[in-house]
Design a protein around this motif. Structure first.
Motif, PDB file in Angstrom:
ATOM      1  N   VAL A  12      35.928  79.724 -47.662  1.00 27.54           N
ATOM      2  CA  VAL A  12      36.464  78.361 -47.739  1.00 27.54           C
ATOM      3  C   VAL A  12      36.636  77.715 -46.366  1.00 27.54           C
ATOM      4  O   VAL A  12      36.978  76.539 -46.273  1.00 27.54           O
ATOM      5  CB  VAL A  12      37.815  78.335 -48.490  1.00 27.54           C
ATOM      6  N   GLY A  13      36.423  78.477 -45.295  1.00 31.29           N
ATOM      7  CA  GLY A  13      36.486  77.879 -43.965  1.00 31.29           C
ATOM      8  C   GLY A  13      37.685  78.256 -43.121  1.00 31.29           C
ATOM      9  O   GLY A  13      38.019  77.545 -42.172  1.00 31.29           O
ATOM     10  N   PRO A 183      37.328  72.421 -53.249  1.00 28.91           N
ATOM     11  CA  PRO A 183      37.362  72.012 -54.658  1.00 28.91           C
ATOM     12  C   PRO A 183      36.782  73.111 -55.551  1.00 28.91           C
ATOM     13  O   PRO A 183      35.684  73.598 -55.308  1.00 28.91           O
ATOM     14  CB  PRO A 183      36.474  70.758 -54.677  1.00 28.91           C
ATOM     15  N   TRP A 184      37.544  73.525 -56.561  1.00 32.06           N
ATOM     16  CA  TRP A 184      37.061  74.490 -57.548  1.00 32.06           C
ATOM     17  C   TRP A 184      37.953  74.408 -58.774  1.00 32.06           C
ATOM     18  O   TRP A 184      38.962  73.699 -58.778  1.00 32.06           O
ATOM     19  CB  TRP A 184      36.992  75.902 -56.968  1.00 32.06           C
ATOM     20  N   VAL A 209      42.090  70.748 -47.896  1.00 37.56           N
ATOM     21  CA  VAL A 209      40.947  70.949 -48.787  1.00 37.56           C
ATOM     22  C   VAL A 209      39.677  70.693 -47.979  1.00 37.56           C
ATOM     23  O   VAL A 209      39.465  69.593 -47.464  1.00 37.56           O
ATOM     24  CB  VAL A 209      41.007  70.021 -50.013  1.00 37.56           C
ATOM     25  N   ASN A 210      38.842  71.704 -47.885  1.00 36.09           N
ATOM     26  CA  ASN A 210      37.665  71.673 -47.019  1.00 36.09           C
ATOM     27  C   ASN A 210      36.380  71.435 -47.827  1.00 36.09           C
ATOM     28  O   ASN A 210      36.322  71.716 -49.024  1.00 36.09           O
ATOM     29  CB  ASN A 210      37.579  73.007 -46.261  1.00 36.09           C
ATOM     30  N   GLN A 211      35.356  70.928 -47.150  1.00 35.76           N
ATOM     31  CA  GLN A 211      34.020  70.719 -47.722  1.00 35.76           C
ATOM     32  C   GLN A 211      34.066  69.898 -49.015  1.00 35.76           C
ATOM     33  O   GLN A 211      33.546  70.295 -50.057  1.00 35.76           O
ATOM     34  CB  GLN A 211      33.321  72.060 -47.964  1.00 35.76           C
ATOM     35  N   VAL A 212      34.689  68.752 -48.931  1.00 36.79           N
ATOM     36  CA  VAL A 212      34.856  67.880 -50.094  1.00 36.79           C
ATOM     37  C   VAL A 212      33.665  66.922 -50.209  1.00 36.79           C
ATOM     38  O   VAL A 212      33.344  66.200 -49.269  1.00 36.79           O
ATOM     39  CB  VAL A 212      36.167  67.075 -49.983  1.00 36.79           C
ATOM     40  N   ARG A 213      33.020  66.921 -51.364  1.00 40.15           N
ATOM     41  CA  ARG A 213      31.914  65.994 -51.637  1.00 40.15           C
ATOM     42  C   ARG A 213      32.400  64.771 -52.407  1.00 40.15           C
ATOM     43  O   ARG A 213      31.875  63.681 -52.235  1.00 40.15           O
ATOM     44  CB  ARG A 213      30.810  66.700 -52.435  1.00 40.15           C
ATOM     45  N   TYR A 235      32.359  67.392 -46.724  1.00 40.97           N
ATOM     46  CA  TYR A 235      31.188  68.264 -46.602  1.00 40.97           C
ATOM     47  C   TYR A 235      30.311  67.732 -45.474  1.00 40.97           C
ATOM     48  O   TYR A 235      29.997  66.540 -45.416  1.00 40.97           O
ATOM     49  CB  TYR A 235      30.415  68.279 -47.915  1.00 40.97           C
ATOM     50  N   LEU A 236      29.928  68.616 -44.561  1.00 42.89           N
ATOM     51  CA  LEU A 236      29.159  68.214 -43.379  1.00 42.89           C
ATOM     52  C   LEU A 236      27.806  68.915 -43.396  1.00 42.89           C
ATOM     53  O   LEU A 236      27.708  70.095 -43.051  1.00 42.89           O
ATOM     54  CB  LEU A 236      29.925  68.578 -42.099  1.00 42.89           C
TER      55      LEU A 236
END
Length: 265
Positions: A12-13, A183-184, A209-213, A235-236
């Protein structure tokens, strides 16, 4: 301030966030996920071996009485047919089996169970440990790491996955905890567990909350459990590891994190 980073699952980072927080707070990172460390100094400056006690079984002396099997609470010994099976990876080195054995068929021996290191990566100070044998002695390595390299007043502690047990064992010095997640389908449940954890420990808690689209709606859940919701990291695509460089638009986010942790909400 000493900050602990947690998550319920891997990937998750936490490593990326640990490095970013270290840069923002001018603090070193302590990699406590010694079973499978993701952070390791590119330039090693100091390194030491970690020794630990493990049981050693002498089958030729054993009369199969089974006393050691009954005594072992970790499942490292079992009576199977005409032999006692010794499972080294389950041994905690407590020595109870040795004390109870009437035939002196068990001894404790010092083994090289891990190593600790101090060094730097891209200007960030890293203190890390890792296991070198399949043993449950993560705590031994973490304890040695902190004894050899005492925690300063500012530090980032990256814990293993999980919200209890091993994950928390290295966070006794933490003054605040950050849940790093993505997110899950169990996100709200994860926040609930984290909120109960921080309340039980009497510590402040923050959620990132990481990597959110797509936008997620968890702020109300954080508020309900007394947690500070720092916000989302998008999200990058093509991200290579340096979050501050990859996300220059996130300055307001980092200011919000810093202000909250330093008491300037």
């Amino acid at each position: 301030m000493i900050i602990g980073l947690l998550s319920l699952r891997g990937g998750v980072g936490r490593s990326v966030l640990s490095r970013a927080l270290a840069q923002k707070f001018s603090a070193p990172v302590y990699e406590l996920e010694v079973g499978l460390p993701k952070l390791w100094p590119a330039e090693e400056k100091e390194k030491e071996v970690v020794w630990g006690r493990l049981s050693r079984f002498k089958r030729e002396k054993c009369d199969l009485c089974g006393d050691c099997v009954k005594q072992c609470q970790f499942g490292a010994l079992s009576l199977e047919g005409e032999t006692i099976k010794h499972r080294g990876p389950f041994c905690h080195g407590c020595g109870l089996c040795k004390e109870i054995c009437p035939k002196k068929a068990i001894e404790l021996k010092e083994y090289q169970v891990g190593e600790i290191v101090y060094g730097t990566t891209d200007g960030i100070e890293l203190f890390a440990g890792r296991l070198l044998r399949r043993t449950p002695l993560e705590g031994t390595v973490i304890k040695k790491l902190k004894e050899r390299f005492p925690l300063p007043s500012r530090a980032i502690l990256k814990a293993p996955c999980g919200l209890h047990g091993e994950a928390l064992s290295g966070l006794k010095e933490a003054e605040a905890l950050i849940l790093v997640t993505q997110p899950w389908d169990r996100l709200t449940e994860e926040i609930k567990l984290f909120g109960e954890l921080t309340q039980g420990l009497g510590l402040g808690g923050m959620v990132i909350v990481n990597q959110v689209r797509e936008e997620v709606s968890v702020a109300s859940w954080c508020t309900a459990y007394g947690l500070f919701y720092a916000g989302e990291i998008p999200y990058l695509p093509g991200f290579q590891g340096d979050l501050l460089k990859a996300w220059p638009e996130g300055e307001a986010f980092w200011d919000r994190v810093r202000q909250h942790l330093e008491g300037g909400k």
